[in-house]
Design a protein around this motif. Structure first.
Motif, mmCIF file in Angstrom:
data_model
loop_
_atom_site.group_PDB
_atom_site.id
_atom_site.type_symbol
_atom_site.label_atom_id
_atom_site.label_comp_id
_atom_site.label_asym_id
_atom_site.label_seq_id
_atom_site.Cartn_x
_atom_site.Cartn_y
_atom_site.Cartn_z
ATOM 1 N N THR A 150 0.840 -1.197 0.000
ATOM 2 C CA THR A 150 0.000 0.000 0.000
ATOM 3 C C THR A 150 0.878 1.252 0.000
ATOM 4 O OG1 THR A 150 -0.112 -0.082 2.424
ATOM 5 C CG2 THR A 150 -1.895 -1.134 1.202
ATOM 6 N N ALA A 208 -0.848 5.965 2.903
ATOM 7 C CA ALA A 208 -2.053 5.277 3.390
ATOM 8 C C ALA A 208 -1.871 4.708 4.786
ATOM 9 C CB ALA A 208 -2.431 4.158 2.430
ATOM 10 N N LEU A 236 -4.584 4.932 7.493
ATOM 11 C CA LEU A 236 -5.765 4.082 7.346
ATOM 12 C C LEU A 236 -5.585 2.770 8.105
ATOM 13 C CD1 LEU A 236 -6.552 4.635 3.548
ATOM 14 C CD2 LEU A 236 -7.586 5.766 5.537
ATOM 15 N N TRP A 237 -4.362 2.244 8.131
ATOM 16 C CA TRP A 237 -4.090 1.043 8.917
ATOM 17 C C TRP A 237 -4.304 1.323 10.400
ATOM 18 C CZ3 TRP A 237 -4.129 -3.337 6.520
ATOM 19 C CH2 TRP A 237 -3.580 -3.492 5.247
ATOM 20 N N ALA A 250 -8.031 1.490 11.212
ATOM 21 C CA ALA A 250 -8.613 0.143 11.171
ATOM 22 C C ALA A 250 -8.208 -0.657 12.400
ATOM 23 C CB ALA A 250 -8.165 -0.571 9.897
#
Length: 507
Positions: free
Chosen positions: A146, A150, A153-154, A157
């Motif tokens: 990725t 990004a 975003l991990w 989550a």
């Protein structure tokens, strides 16, 4: 909150110590109950799981001081943690409250000492899972390819999964952490065994030297000095060695959720730290002794993944690294739960807003405290990322480690002082476990923690991280001094301290 709780009846108001207690009803504590789930094995695995991520990432930045510097630092810190866990084990068995470090200091040093210690642990436990999530994002990004941008975003989550898991109840959460931690330890053991045929210690572990300006430089032929920066290098490596052990001291926060904390807590702490010491020394040796060596590893964001790549190539290493992420996940989950329990205990006693300590009416999990800790951690990650982190991942990782270690060392110093004072002020207190190192071990812990703390401010790269953590700490103390000290509650920890041990012991 008009009806005075039975817990607070006939206890002093606390005004002599500069604090005030608010009256609460019995319903206040009914809304803040926990359930007992953990036996010895669960506590042992929770302790190891809380730390295991530090042996996957973060520690390797200490190799910039040379292999010998990092090895010596690891040995020194291992000794400190053995002494620390012995002291904490004695206090946890004698004072089995969920407040942990705050509870120990509150009993021996008053409300100011309690909050000073609890706040340091709060900063540590909020940032430690944030650091684990940061390193886990780097691993996941490398595995799935990725974009670097990004990574946040991990993080989002990961925190969402943790909060959803906590809503299923503490029993489910602990079972998941146990399974993931066992897998994480197995991955480290497999890595060490797989590395044995590839070890070339003199050429690879000793491939880092110092140039004329005193900066790390690669030595392609290896056979460099063990201590390219001398004794100073050892001291500068201490904070990164700490990261391989840091957070096992969170175990006493589960005291009110353990079946037999007076017996099992000390055993879990001592066996846990011995397991971690063996793993830490093995990881330092084998990771540095295989391609690409100590110099390359000293700036890696995912050192275990790099190690697997050198052993098995890119394709197989991705599969193994996917399993390796479990180690980071174990510490992230265990650390996040610890942060929630720290916030819960401080809130239940009124040091933080009391609304944060209300537990789920059925599951009895401190979901509000978990959410508060998660939002704060995510806020710190995002602030760091958008100011400097996306330009320099290694710097962001080092800053997080440095801030975590700063708070941890403050907490260790105060906990060791609490141990010394508990021995003298409460000599008659029942002690199901006694530290074999006694006051000597506590004094050595203070000296090592103090030296680690001092040298954080000498490090030219990461001293600003320590200063940032110090500002956060001072702001928290100001909040307590100006406002919260007038709104305390006689929680079990407070009642025990105020009554001299006559009240407040958990059932």
């Amino acid at each position: 909150m008009t009806e005075r709780s039975a817990l607070s009846t006939d206890l002093p108001s606390g005004s002599a110590t500069g604090v005030s207690y608010q009256d609460v009803s019995d319903k206040y504590f009914e809304q803040r109950q926990l359930q007992r789930h953990a036996g010895f094995f669960t506590l042992l695995v929770l302790g190891v799981g809380a730390v295991i991520a530090g042996q996957y990432s973060g520690w390797n930045l200490g190799l910039s001081q040379g292999f010998g510097g990092m090895l010596a630092a690891t040995l020194i810190i291992a000794v400190m943690y053995v002494f620390l866990c012995s002291s904490i084990g004695e206090m946890a068995a004698a004072l089995p409250h969920t407040g942990g470090a705050y509870s120990f200091a509150r009993t021996t040093m008053g409300p100011w000492g309690g909050f000073t210690t609890g706040l340091a642990e709060n900063i540590e436990f909020v940032l430690a899972p944030a650091g684990n999530m940061f390193f886990m994002g780097a691993y996941l990004g490398a595995i799935f390819g990725t974009p670097a941008d990004a990574q946040p975003l991990w993080w989002i989550a990961g925190y969402a999964v943790m909060l959803l898991l906590s809503m299923r109840g503490l029993g489910m959460s602990m079972r998941v952490v146990v399974i993931v931690t066992i897998a994480a330890v197995a991955v480290l053991a497999f890595f060490c065994l797989a590395a044995i045929p590839h070890v070339d210690f003199a050429r690879l572990a000793l491939n880092l030297g110092a140039d004329s300006a005193g900066k790390p430089v690669e030595l392609p032929a290896g056979h460099g000095p063990w201590l390219p920066f001398g004794a100073t290098g050892i001291m500068l490596a201490l904070p990164f060695a700490v990261y391989m052990f840091l957070a096992i001291e969170q175990l006493p926060l589960t005291a009110e959720e353990a079946h037999n904390p007076t017996k099992h807590m000390p055993m879990a702490l001592m066996f846990g730290i011995l397991i971690l010491a063996v793993l830490a020394l093995s990881i330092v040796f084998f990771s540095a002794s295989i391609p690409n060596g100590a110099f390359a590893l000293s700036t890696s964001g995912e050192p275990l993944l790099d190690g697997f790549r050198s052993l098995f190539g890119h394709t197989a290493s991705k599969i193994l690294a996917g399993v390796a992420v479990l180690g980071l996940a174990a510490s992230f989950l265990a650390g996040s739960f610890a942060a929630g329990r720290n916030i819960y205990s401080l809130s239940r006693a009124g040091y933080l807003p009391t609304a944060l300590s209300v537990t789920h009416p059925v599951k009895k999990t401190p979901n509000r405290a978990l959410c508060a800790g998660s939002l704060l951690a995510l806020g710190v990650l995002m602030a760091f990322w958008f100011t400097f982190g996306r330009r320099d991942n290694a710097l962001m990782g080092g800053v997080l480690v440095s801030m975590i270690v700063f708070a941890g060392m403050i907490s260790y110093i105060f906990q060791s002082l609490s141990y010394i004072r508990l021995r003298s002020l409460h000599a008659g207190l029942k002690r199901p476990f006694k530290s074999p190192f006694g006051i000597f071990g506590a004094v050595v812990t203070i000296l090592i923690a103090g030296a680690t703390l001092l040298f954080q401010f000498v490090d030219p790269v990461y001293k600003w991280a320590a200063l940032g953590a110090a500002v956060w700490y001072l702001l928290g103390l100001s909040y307590f001094g100006l406002y919260r000290r007038h709104h305390l509650v006689l929680s079990p920890e407070e009642a025990f301290a105020v009554s001299g041990g006559r009240r407040g012991m958990p059932d």
